[in-house]
Design a protein around this motif. Structure first.
Motif, PDB file in Angstrom:
ATOM      1  N   ASP A  58      -5.603  76.436 134.698  1.00 29.81           N
ATOM      2  CA  ASP A  58      -6.428  77.273 133.664  1.00 29.81           C
ATOM      3  C   ASP A  58      -6.210  76.850 132.308  1.00 29.81           C
ATOM      4  OD1 ASP A  58      -7.524  78.649 135.963  1.00 29.81           O
ATOM      5  OD2 ASP A  58      -5.761  80.082 136.057  1.00 29.81           O
ATOM      6  N   THR A  59      -5.229  76.735 131.752  1.00 35.76           N
ATOM      7  CA  THR A  59      -4.748  76.554 130.348  1.00 35.76           C
ATOM      8  C   THR A  59      -4.035  75.206 130.332  1.00 35.76           C
ATOM      9  OG1 THR A  59      -4.672  78.964 130.046  1.00 35.76           O
ATOM     10  CG2 THR A  59      -3.776  77.457 128.506  1.00 35.76           C
ATOM     11  N   LEU A  60      -4.610  74.221 129.509  1.00 33.15           N
ATOM     12  CA  LEU A  60      -3.920  72.823 129.132  1.00 33.15           C
ATOM     13  C   LEU A  60      -2.989  73.143 127.888  1.00 33.15           C
ATOM     14  CD1 LEU A  60      -6.501  70.328 130.005  1.00 33.15           C
ATOM     15  CD2 LEU A  60      -4.382  70.628 131.247  1.00 33.15           C
ATOM     16  N   LYS A  61      -2.078  72.540 127.717  1.00 34.69           N
ATOM     17  CA  LYS A  61      -1.077  72.426 126.577  1.00 34.69           C
ATOM     18  C   LYS A  61      -1.016  70.894 126.321  1.00 34.69           C
ATOM     19  CE  LYS A  61       2.040  75.968 127.360  1.00 34.69           C
ATOM     20  NZ  LYS A  61       3.470  76.459 127.568  1.00 34.69           N
ATOM     21  N   ILE A  62      -1.725  70.426 124.850  1.00 30.29           N
ATOM     22  CA  ILE A  62      -1.842  69.148 124.298  1.00 30.29           C
ATOM     23  C   ILE A  62      -0.674  69.042 123.323  1.00 30.29           C
ATOM     24  CG2 ILE A  62      -3.259  67.374 123.357  1.00 30.29           C
ATOM     25  CD1 ILE A  62      -5.871  68.824 124.448  1.00 30.29           C
ATOM     26  N   PHE A  63       0.234  68.608 123.560  1.00 24.39           N
ATOM     27  CA  PHE A  63       1.335  67.920 122.544  1.00 24.39           C
ATOM     28  C   PHE A  63       0.977  66.860 121.629  1.00 24.39           C
ATOM     29  CE2 PHE A  63       3.166  70.513 125.751  1.00 24.39           C
ATOM     30  CZ  PHE A  63       4.152  71.622 125.197  1.00 24.39           C
ATOM     31  N   SER A  64       0.947  66.997 120.246  1.00 24.36           N
ATOM     32  CA  SER A  64       0.441  65.654 119.530  1.00 24.36           C
ATOM     33  C   SER A  64       1.622  65.379 118.313  1.00 24.36           C
ATOM     34  CB  SER A  64      -0.948  65.710 119.390  1.00 24.36           C
ATOM     35  OG  SER A  64      -0.888  66.688 118.509  1.00 24.36           O
ATOM     36  N   ARG A  65       1.653  64.175 118.315  1.00 19.47           N
ATOM     37  CA  ARG A  65       2.526  63.720 117.259  1.00 19.47           C
ATOM     38  C   ARG A  65       1.913  62.437 116.646  1.00 19.47           C
ATOM     39  NH1 ARG A  65       8.469  65.058 117.829  1.00 19.47           N
ATOM     40  NH2 ARG A  65       8.720  66.191 119.894  1.00 19.47           N
ATOM     41  N   ILE A  66       2.356  61.562 115.601  1.00 14.85           N
ATOM     42  CA  ILE A  66       2.002  60.628 115.061  1.00 14.85           C
ATOM     43  C   ILE A  66       3.414  59.803 114.721  1.00 14.85           C
ATOM     44  CG2 ILE A  66      -0.348  60.964 114.394  1.00 14.85           C
ATOM     45  CD1 ILE A  66       0.651  61.094 111.424  1.00 14.85           C
TER      46      ILE A  66
ATOM     47  N   SER B   2       6.415  62.393 113.892  1.00 13.96           N
ATOM     48  CA  SER B   2       6.310  63.610 113.232  1.00 13.96           C
ATOM     49  C   SER B   2       6.762  64.895 114.306  1.00 13.96           C
ATOM     50  CB  SER B   2       4.834  64.095 113.001  1.00 13.96           C
ATOM     51  OG  SER B   2       4.276  63.858 114.031  1.00 13.96           O
ATOM     52  N   LYS B   3       6.918  66.021 113.630  1.00 14.32           N
ATOM     53  CA  LYS B   3       7.166  67.008 114.404  1.00 14.32           C
ATOM     54  C   LYS B   3       5.723  67.188 115.543  1.00 14.32           C
ATOM     55  CE  LYS B   3       9.319  69.871 111.187  1.00 14.32           C
ATOM     56  NZ  LYS B   3       9.266  71.293 110.416  1.00 14.32           N
ATOM     57  N   TYR B   4       5.934  67.863 116.657  1.00  9.61           N
ATOM     58  CA  TYR B   4       4.861  68.046 117.556  1.00  9.61           C
ATOM     59  C   TYR B   4       4.045  69.229 117.195  1.00  9.61           C
ATOM     60  CZ  TYR B   4       6.731  72.045 120.177  1.00  9.61           C
ATOM     61  OH  TYR B   4       7.192  73.319 120.405  1.00  9.61           O
ATOM     62  N   ASN B   5       2.746  68.964 117.418  1.00  3.25           N
ATOM     63  CA  ASN B   5       1.657  70.022 117.140  1.00  3.25           C
ATOM     64  C   ASN B   5       1.327  70.226 118.676  1.00  3.25           C
ATOM     65  OD1 ASN B   5       1.191  70.507 114.108  1.00  3.25           O
ATOM     66  ND2 ASN B   5       0.798  68.342 114.127  1.00  3.25           N
ATOM     67  N   LEU B   6       0.998  71.653 118.442  1.00  4.26           N
ATOM     68  CA  LEU B   6       0.473  72.163 120.080  1.00  4.26           C
ATOM     69  C   LEU B   6      -0.848  72.926 120.083  1.00  4.26           C
ATOM     70  CD1 LEU B   6       1.061  73.169 122.886  1.00  4.26           C
ATOM     71  CD2 LEU B   6       2.166  75.144 122.094  1.00  4.26           C
ATOM     72  N   LEU B   7      -1.738  72.349 120.831  1.00  2.00           N
ATOM     73  CA  LEU B   7      -3.090  72.937 121.179  1.00  2.00           C
ATOM     74  C   LEU B   7      -3.093  73.378 122.474  1.00  2.00           C
ATOM     75  CD1 LEU B   7      -5.732  73.534 119.922  1.00  2.00           C
ATOM     76  CD2 LEU B   7      -6.712  71.073 120.984  1.00  2.00           C
ATOM     77  N   LYS B   8      -3.641  74.599 122.879  1.00  2.00           N
ATOM     78  CA  LYS B   8      -3.916  75.094 123.895  1.00  2.00           C
ATOM     79  C   LYS B   8      -5.480  75.102 124.160  1.00  2.00           C
ATOM     80  CE  LYS B   8       0.171  78.017 124.424  1.00  2.00           C
ATOM     81  NZ  LYS B   8       1.099  79.480 124.581  1.00  2.00           N
ATOM     82  N   ILE B   9      -6.041  74.727 125.447  1.00  2.00           N
ATOM     83  CA  ILE B   9      -7.265  74.893 125.660  1.00  2.00           C
ATOM     84  C   ILE B   9      -7.589  75.349 127.034  1.00  2.00           C
ATOM     85  CG2 ILE B   9      -8.019  73.156 124.053  1.00  2.00           C
ATOM     86  CD1 ILE B   9      -8.024  71.262 126.400  1.00  2.00           C
ATOM     87  N   THR B  10      -8.680  76.347 127.333  1.00  2.00           N
ATOM     88  CA  THR B  10      -9.049  76.800 128.598  1.00  2.00           C
ATOM     89  C   THR B  10      -9.690  75.551 129.430  1.00  2.00           C
ATOM     90  OG1 THR B  10      -9.273  78.687 127.315  1.00  2.00           O
ATOM     91  CG2 THR B  10     -10.179  78.546 129.664  1.00  2.00           C
TER      92      THR B  10
END
Length: 280
Positions: A50-58, A100-108
């Motif tokens: 139902d919900t995805l978590k995308i953890f991103s860094r560079i 970098s620190k992680y950034n979190l994005l949640k998408i449906t």
């Protein structure tokens, strides 16, 4: 027969991407991300999510902070995500690079089965996908192989002391009918025409009751173990696995190879419990 763990939610990476490992000094854990260079793309298939978590860094070199972007394709929708990267004080790459620190994005992702992330920045992007819906079950699924009712010629491959029967499409198609609820596992391989090439891309479509349910895109890498018994001069790719959970009812499945210059072969498995294969 084969066994796989059953997941209430499942995320599957399509194709091969480079892993990038990060060490967290606070927890003492090593975490795996996927490395995307500029313009690289990674695709996923999702099941019961139902919900995805995308953890991103560079990866940061001398900079302490920087902006970056990536593009998400979810079904027919596309979205550009902009994030600010700040250097992490507790995590670093195992190779010593600063990140970098992680950034979190949640998408449906309800009712979605495929999505992709593309790095549209000039930085090296690290991504990790998760979901609260992924819960490993204590039971396993037992699979058995079966012969589809409509297919082309058969091909026997040898892996060690074991042999396996694969099937060519007939006029580009393989067809069979299943009764759900059932789990279908498809193993695909490509036969290399050019022994000099290291890899090739290929794709095929999966239809259920006439509806396109998935466009499978794979990258074929040469197998070091699988051998064609009838033609040892040609080289096989490693097997790529795709799993489909089919709901209750009749499912007329069609596998379509639309590659005119790609020789694809397939092997099929179904979950043993509740099995019933229908003739077309």
């Amino acid at each position: 027969m084969s066994f796989v763990s059953l997941f209430s939610g499942h995320i599957q990476i399509v194709g091969k991407t480079e892993k990038f490992q990060i060490f967290n000094e606070k927890t003492g854990k090593i975490i795996s991300y996927r490395l995307l260079n500029p313009d690289d793309e990674i695709s996923f298939r999702v099941f019961d999510i139902d919900t995805l978590k995308i953890f991103s860094r560079i990866i940061l070199n001398k900079e302490k902070e920087k902006n970056y972007k990536y593009e998400i394709s979810l079904g027919k929708q596309k979205k550009i995500v902009s994030k600010q990267a700040e250097i992490s004080k507790i995590s670093h790459a195992l190779n010593g690079e600063k990140i970098s620190k992680y950034n979190l994005l949640k998408i449906t992702a309800t009712n979605q089965t495929e999505f992709a992330i593309k790095n549209i920045s000039g930085e090296k992007l690290l991504v990790k996908i998760g979901s609260k819906d992924i819960t490993k079950s204590n039971r396993n699924i037992e699979f058995i192989n079966f012969t589809p009712s409509k297919h082309g010629k058969e091909e026997i491959i040898q892996i060690g002391e074991k042999s396996f029967t694969y099937f060519f499409p007939q006029n580009g198609k393989i067809e069979f009918t299943l009764e759900g609820p059932i789990i279908l596992k498809i193993v695909s391989r490509m036969i290399f025409n050019d022994n000099m090439a290291k890899k090739y891309k290929y794709d095929f479509n999966v239809y259920d009751n006439g509806k396109l349910i998935s466009k499978i895109k794979e990258t074929a890498y040469k197998s070091t173990k699988a051998i064609l018994t009838k033609n040892t001069d040609r080289i096989l790719s490693s097997g790529e696995v795709n799993i489909f959970k089919l709901s209750e009812g009749i499912h007329k499945i069609k596998i379509e190879n639309k590659n005119k210059n790609r020789d694809l072969i397939f092997r099929f498995y179904i979950s043993k419990s509740g099995i019933e294969i229908k003739e077309l």
